[in-house]
Design an enzyme around this catalytic site. Sequence first.
Site, PDB file in Angstrom:
ATOM      1  CG  HIS A   7      37.349 -21.888   7.726  1.00 18.14           C
ATOM      2  ND1 HIS A   7      36.352 -22.815   7.871  1.00 18.14           N
ATOM      3  CD2 HIS A   7      36.894 -20.759   8.328  1.00 18.14           C
ATOM      4  CE1 HIS A   7      35.325 -22.275   8.511  1.00 18.14           C
ATOM      5  NE2 HIS A   7      35.624 -21.018   8.796  1.00 18.14           N
ATOM      6  NE  ARG A  14      36.536 -16.052  11.250  1.00 10.76           N
ATOM      7  CZ  ARG A  14      36.708 -16.365   9.969  1.00 10.76           C
ATOM      8  NH1 ARG A  14      37.492 -15.627   9.200  1.00 10.76           N
ATOM      9  NH2 ARG A  14      36.135 -17.419   9.449  1.00 10.76           N
ATOM     10  CG  HIS A  24      30.037 -16.575   7.870  1.00 15.08           C
ATOM     11  ND1 HIS A  24      31.041 -16.627   6.933  1.00 15.08           N
ATOM     12  CD2 HIS A  24      29.231 -17.628   7.602  1.00 15.08           C
ATOM     13  CE1 HIS A  24      30.860 -17.675   6.139  1.00 15.08           C
ATOM     14  NE2 HIS A  24      29.755 -18.300   6.524  1.00 15.08           N
ATOM     15  CG  HIS A  84      25.156 -19.024   5.336  1.00 19.36           C
ATOM     16  ND1 HIS A  84      25.444 -19.715   4.200  1.00 19.36           N
ATOM     17  CD2 HIS A  84      26.267 -19.095   6.127  1.00 19.36           C
ATOM     18  CE1 HIS A  84      26.674 -20.215   4.284  1.00 19.36           C
ATOM     19  NE2 HIS A  84      27.201 -19.849   5.450  1.00 19.36           N
ATOM     20  CG  HIS A 126      10.499   2.512 -16.153  1.00 16.18           C
ATOM     21  ND1 HIS A 126      11.211   2.002 -15.087  1.00 16.18           N
ATOM     22  CD2 HIS A 126       9.208   2.545 -15.745  1.00 16.18           C
ATOM     23  CE1 HIS A 126      10.392   1.723 -14.098  1.00 16.18           C
ATOM     24  NE2 HIS A 126       9.156   2.046 -14.463  1.00 16.18           N
TER      25      HIS A 126
HETATM   26  C1  HCA Z   1      30.144 -23.881   7.960  1.00 16.38           C
HETATM   27  C2  HCA Z   1      31.050 -22.943   8.679  1.00 16.38           C
HETATM   28  C3  HCA Z   1      30.776 -21.483   8.443  1.00 16.38           C
HETATM   29  C4  HCA Z   1      31.862 -20.740   9.213  1.00 16.38           C
HETATM   30  C5  HCA Z   1      31.767 -19.260   9.202  1.00 16.38           C
HETATM   31  C6  HCA Z   1      32.967 -18.565   9.781  1.00 16.38           C
HETATM   32  C7  HCA Z   1      29.357 -21.094   8.895  1.00 16.38           C
HETATM   33  O1  HCA Z   1      29.074 -24.133   8.492  1.00 16.38           O
HETATM   34  O2  HCA Z   1      30.512 -24.350   6.888  1.00 16.38           O
HETATM   35  O3  HCA Z   1      33.996 -19.189  10.049  1.00 16.38           O
HETATM   36  O4  HCA Z   1      32.887 -17.340   9.943  1.00 16.38           O
HETATM   37  O5  HCA Z   1      28.537 -20.729   8.074  1.00 16.38           O
HETATM   38  O6  HCA Z   1      29.100 -21.206  10.094  1.00 16.38           O
HETATM   39  O7  HCA Z   1      30.886 -21.189   7.061  1.00 16.38           O
HETATM   40 CU    CU Z   2      29.209 -20.303   6.077  1.00 15.19          CU
END
Ligand code: HCA
Ligand code: CU
Length: 460
Positions: free
Chosen positions: A70, A130, A192, A194, A286
Site C-alpha cells: 500500500h 491499483r 473495500h 468498512h 432448540h
Molecule cells: C484508509 C485507506 C483505505 C484504503 C482502501 C484501499 C480506506 O483510509 O486508511 O486501498 O482499498 O479505507 O479508504 O483503507
Molecule cells: Cu480501509
Amino acid sequence: MLEILDTTLREGEQTPYVNFTVDEKIEIARLLDEVGVEMIEAGDPSVAPSIAKAVEHIASLGLRAEIVAHSIASRQSIDRAKACGADRVAIFYATSKIHLDSKLHKTQEQALAIICEHIAYARSLGLKVRYTPEDATRTDFEFLVRVCNAAIEAGADRISFADTLGIMQPHIMFERVCALRERLLPCKIDLHCHDDYGLALANAMAGIRGGADCIHTTVNGLGERTGIPDLAEAIVAFHNLDGVEKYNLEPLMNLSSYLERVSGFFLAPNKPITGQNAFSHKSGVHTNGILKDPRTYEPFDPALLGRERKIVIDKYTGKSAVAARLEEYGIEVSMAELEVIVARIKNLGDDRKQLFDSDIFEIAEQVTGRAIDVIPHDISAMVMLEVDSHVYTSSVVRRLRGFKNVANVYEITGDFDINAFVNVEDVMALNNLIEEIRGVQGVRRTETRMVLKKYNGNNK
Ligand code: HCA
Ligand code: CU
C-alpha cells in the site's frame, strides 16, 4: 469469479493497539496463502522500517498470492514498495470534497494530476498498480468516474471502490457498482467496505452482484475503527450462499485463533462462523430439534470448519439434552430419575455459572443414589507458571489471555508467578494447551492441577 484480497497485514494492523512482529506476519501470510486468497496486502513500507522488512520478507517467500504494497501518492513511498519486491502497489489518494478541502487542500484538478503522475511513475518502475479513490462512496460520482478513467489510462488495472466510512447500504452499493462498471474503462473493481454500520459484508456481496471482481477482508474483521469484512465470514457466506468453492476452508479456524493470540483482540462469543457460540444450542426447543435433526437449527454443518456443535445445559435445558449428555457417558437413568435431574437443574436458579459435566454427574448421583465413576470430557485445571527472571510477568500474562481456553489469569506470590485457570474439552486438549503455554517466551516451567469439583462462593 470472486477474488479476495486479504489486508490483515495492512488494514488489520491499523486496528487500535494491534501490532504484529515480522515473524507473525510471515506466519499469517503463509496461512492466507493456504486458504488461497488471490492477493495479500502486506503493508505500506514507508510507514515504518519493520513494515518494509515484513513486506520484503513476504514478497520473497514465493507464495501463490500476489503481494501488494500500500502507498500514499509519493515517489519515495512508491520507490520503497518497489525496493521491497512487491508485485503491485496500491496507491490511495482521496477524492471526496471533504477530504480534498479539509485534509489535502487540493482542487479536483490538482488531485487528478497528482494521481496520474504517481500511477505513471509506479508503472515506469514495472509495478502493477491499483488505484484507490479513498472515500470513494462520498465522492461526486461524475468526478469519481473521471478520476478512475484517468487512473486507468495512466496504467492502473484495478480500482478499489473504497467505502472508507462504511456508509453504504447493499441496494445503493449494487446500483453504484453497476453504474461504475458501465462507465469505467476496462479494469478490475475491488470493494473495500468498512463496517461502521455492520453492513460491510452485505455491501461487499451486493457490490459483487453489481459486477465488481474482488472484496477486501481481514482475519477477524480487524481494521480501523470497526474494521472490514471478516475473511472466514466472507468465505463461508460466498461458499454456502453463492456456490464459490475455490477457497480452502480448513485453515480458517486456526487463522482466526492465531490472530486472536497475536493481536490480543478477542472475538465476541456470538461472532458468526468463528465465535465460540456459533454452533452452541441452549433452549429445550432448540436442543430437542438439534438432537433429532441438526438441520432444524443449524444453517450448515459445523464440520465444514472442523468445528463441533455444542449443547449447553442449564435451566433452559429440556429432558432430551440431559438424556443425551448422560448417554454420551454411558450413564443410564430411568425416565422418572431423568425428570428429577432436569427439575434439579432448572431449580439451580439464576446463578450464572457454567454447569460442568461433573456438576451434572453430581446431581445424577444425588438423584439416583448410585455412584457415577466416569471422567468428564470438559475439564478445568489450574496451570501454574514460573517466569524467567529477565521477563516481565505482565508480558506472559498478556500472551496467556490470548489462549481461547484460558478463563482467568492471576499474578500470584510464592513459588510460582502466575496461575491460569483453563477449561478444556478433554485430557488431550489439556495436554496440547499446556504444551502451547510452555512455548510462550519467558515461561520457565509449569505445574498443572486438575480440578475435581468446583464450588462457587456464597453457598451457591
Ligand atoms: C484508509 C485507506 C483505505 C484504503 C482502501 C484501499 C480506506 O483510509 O486508511 O486501498 O482499498 O479505507 O479508504 O483503507
Ligand atoms: Cu480501509
